[in-house]
Motif scaffolding. Structure first.
Motif, PDB file in Angstrom:
ATOM      1  N   LEU A  49     -38.921 -42.134 -74.976  1.00 49.78           N
ATOM      2  CA  LEU A  49     -38.171 -41.215 -75.836  1.00 49.78           C
ATOM      3  C   LEU A  49     -38.265 -39.799 -75.275  1.00 49.78           C
ATOM      4  O   LEU A  49     -39.364 -39.289 -75.037  1.00 49.78           O
ATOM      5  N   ILE A  50     -37.101 -39.175 -75.095  1.00 51.48           N
ATOM      6  CA  ILE A  50     -37.008 -37.770 -74.705  1.00 51.48           C
ATOM      7  C   ILE A  50     -36.344 -37.018 -75.842  1.00 51.48           C
ATOM      8  O   ILE A  50     -35.284 -37.427 -76.336  1.00 51.48           O
ATOM      9  N   ALA A  65     -30.428 -38.153 -70.203  1.00 49.54           N
ATOM     10  CA  ALA A  65     -30.083 -39.567 -70.346  1.00 49.54           C
ATOM     11  C   ALA A  65     -29.651 -40.165 -69.008  1.00 49.54           C
ATOM     12  O   ALA A  65     -29.965 -41.324 -68.711  1.00 49.54           O
ATOM     13  N   GLU A  66     -28.949 -39.380 -68.192  1.00 50.20           N
ATOM     14  CA  GLU A  66     -28.508 -39.865 -66.887  1.00 50.20           C
ATOM     15  C   GLU A  66     -29.683 -39.947 -65.898  1.00 50.20           C
ATOM     16  O   GLU A  66     -29.778 -40.881 -65.099  1.00 50.20           O
ATOM     17  N   THR A  67     -30.584 -38.953 -65.976  1.00 51.21           N
ATOM     18  CA  THR A  67     -31.697 -38.883 -65.028  1.00 51.21           C
ATOM     19  C   THR A  67     -32.746 -39.955 -65.307  1.00 51.21           C
ATOM     20  O   THR A  67     -33.379 -40.472 -64.382  1.00 51.21           O
ATOM     21  N   ALA A  71     -34.585 -44.269 -70.840  1.00 53.99           N
ATOM     22  CA  ALA A  71     -35.034 -43.497 -72.004  1.00 53.99           C
ATOM     23  C   ALA A  71     -33.971 -43.432 -73.094  1.00 53.99           C
ATOM     24  O   ALA A  71     -32.770 -43.410 -72.824  1.00 53.99           O
ATOM     25  N   ARG A  72     -34.438 -43.390 -74.313  1.00 53.75           N
ATOM     26  CA  ARG A  72     -33.606 -42.978 -75.441  1.00 53.75           C
ATOM     27  C   ARG A  72     -33.747 -41.463 -75.546  1.00 53.75           C
ATOM     28  O   ARG A  72     -34.844 -40.916 -75.382  1.00 53.75           O
ATOM     29  N   ARG A  92     -18.473 -39.741 -73.709  1.00 52.97           N
ATOM     30  CA  ARG A  92     -17.687 -39.550 -72.485  1.00 52.97           C
ATOM     31  C   ARG A  92     -18.480 -39.930 -71.235  1.00 52.97           C
ATOM     32  O   ARG A  92     -17.921 -40.433 -70.265  1.00 52.97           O
ATOM     33  N   GLN A  93     -19.785 -39.674 -71.270  1.00 54.91           N
ATOM     34  CA  GLN A  93     -20.601 -39.902 -70.086  1.00 54.91           C
ATOM     35  C   GLN A  93     -21.261 -41.285 -70.068  1.00 54.91           C
ATOM     36  O   GLN A  93     -22.066 -41.589 -69.183  1.00 54.91           O
ATOM     37  N   GLY A  94     -20.915 -42.100 -71.059  1.00 58.12           N
ATOM     38  CA  GLY A  94     -21.369 -43.481 -71.037  1.00 58.12           C
ATOM     39  C   GLY A  94     -22.830 -43.683 -71.380  1.00 58.12           C
ATOM     40  O   GLY A  94     -23.417 -44.703 -70.990  1.00 58.12           O
ATOM     41  N   VAL A  95     -23.434 -42.730 -72.098  1.00 56.70           N
ATOM     42  CA  VAL A  95     -24.849 -42.877 -72.455  1.00 56.70           C
ATOM     43  C   VAL A  95     -25.060 -42.951 -73.966  1.00 56.70           C
ATOM     44  O   VAL A  95     -26.188 -42.856 -74.453  1.00 56.70           O
ATOM     45  N   ALA A  96     -23.981 -43.143 -74.725  1.00 58.05           N
ATOM     46  CA  ALA A  96     -24.061 -43.073 -76.190  1.00 58.05           C
ATOM     47  C   ALA A  96     -24.976 -44.139 -76.781  1.00 58.05           C
ATOM     48  O   ALA A  96     -25.545 -43.939 -77.866  1.00 58.05           O
ATOM     49  N   ASP A  97     -25.144 -45.270 -76.074  1.00 57.43           N
ATOM     50  CA  ASP A  97     -25.981 -46.339 -76.605  1.00 57.43           C
ATOM     51  C   ASP A  97     -27.461 -45.969 -76.601  1.00 57.43           C
ATOM     52  O   ASP A  97     -28.269 -46.618 -77.258  1.00 57.43           O
ATOM     53  N   ARG A  98     -27.815 -44.915 -75.863  1.00 55.54           N
ATOM     54  CA  ARG A  98     -29.222 -44.467 -75.814  1.00 55.54           C
ATOM     55  C   ARG A  98     -29.343 -43.029 -76.308  1.00 55.54           C
ATOM     56  O   ARG A  98     -30.319 -42.346 -76.003  1.00 55.54           O
ATOM     57  N   PHE A  99     -28.387 -42.564 -77.083  1.00 50.62           N
ATOM     58  CA  PHE A  99     -28.313 -41.141 -77.434  1.00 50.62           C
ATOM     59  C   PHE A  99     -28.175 -40.993 -78.945  1.00 50.62           C
ATOM     60  O   PHE A  99     -27.301 -41.605 -79.563  1.00 50.62           O
TER      61      PHE A  99
END
Length: 290
Positions: A49-50, A65-67, A71-72, A92-99
């Motif tokens: 978790l960040i 999330a990209e780096t 991580a959530r 938009r950046q494709g990280v919504a499932d972990r955001f």
């Protein structure tokens, strides 16, 4: 608090209206954030978790999330319109499932996190809280054992122009720094529950029970000739200075500032060839003992 990486302004800002400016500014600063994350990644290897405490529109939270693809990431801010921008960016950046987003005032809202953070990032949000030591105590309490707290505080005032710009008295930015520093002191003193504290960040981190402090500064160096995005950023910062501290400047400096902001003036930051962006940003980290 949506103050992250924003050059200091008044406390009554319409942060929702500032959203596009804050987003564009954070995008301009992406090279700095990428280097910070590479540095953090040497110590924080596989965070679960960040938390971005004071995330604004989520540019940095999405970079986290990209780096760190395992991580959530939770973007925390008091301004819901900015959090909506953060959520949209994550989609938009494709990280919504972990955001995720969390709205509320720091530091109390951190108590709503589902589980402790492996990395808690606070970029220029801490100094908007009256009792900074108490806030650090609350930040540290939300870390998992072995978790890292990373603060972006301090650094150096940014520079955009040469000392002598050919109009007005040389040294305009240095004089703006003095007025800004006075404004900052008033802002800190006027915060609810304001407590004066020596801003020795490693010592403060140690005083709240954290260990293994590290400090490193990162340079943003965008030399002249400036890109359109850099010019827009410089113009926006100087416009805010004009609105917020203009009354504290003498007539000559005010006239110079007005010329720098006039798009029709060849001497303006919109047109002059010598505009650049140079800044140093300092990150302090410490770890919660296992």
């Amino acid at each position: 608090m949506a103050h992250h990486h924003h050059e200091h302004g008044p406390t009554d800002v319409d942060w929702a209206e500032m959203g596009p400016h804050l987003e564009a500014q954070a995008e301009l600063f992406t090279p700095v954030y990428e280097r910070v994350m590479a540095w953090l990644g040497k110590e924080v290897t596989e965070p679960g978790l960040i938390v971005d405490a004071g995330s604004g529109p989520g540019v940095v939270a999405c970079l986290f999330a990209e780096t760190f693809p395992g991580a959530r990431v939770v973007a925390v801010d008091s301004t819901e319109p900015l959090l909506e921008r953060a959520r949209d960016r994550a989609v938009r950046q494709g990280v919504a499932d972990r955001f995720d987003i969390l709205a509320g005032e720091l530091p109390g809202v951190l108590g709503e996190l589902d589980y402790p953070a492996d990395l808690l990032w606070a970029s220029r949000s801490l100094h908007h809280l009256g009792d900074q030591r108490a806030a650090l105590t609350a930040f540290a309490a939300r870390l998992a054992p072995g978790g890292t707290l990373a603060l972006l505080e301090g650094g150096l005032p940014s520079r955009f122009l040469p000392r002598d710009i050919g109009i007005g008295r040389p040294g305009l930015q240095e004089r703006l720094d003095v007025v800004q520093a006075e404004w900052f002191a008033r802002m800190r003193a006027d915060l609810p529950g304001s407590v004066a504290v020596t801003e020795d960040w490693p010592a403060l981190l140690t005083s709240v029970g954290l260990k293994h402090t590290r400090t490193r500064s990162f340079l943003l160096d965008l030399p002249a000739p400036a890109t359109d995005r850099a010019r827009t950023y410089v113009a926006a910062i100087l416009s805010r200075f004009r609105q917020e501290i203009g009354e504290s400047l003498d007539a000559e400096d005010l006239a110079t500032l007005d010329r720098l902001l006039d798009p029709a003036d060849p001497a303006s930051v919109h047109r002059r060839p010598d505009v650049f962006v140079l800044g140093a940003y300092t990150v302090h980290t410490a770890v919660r003992p296992v």
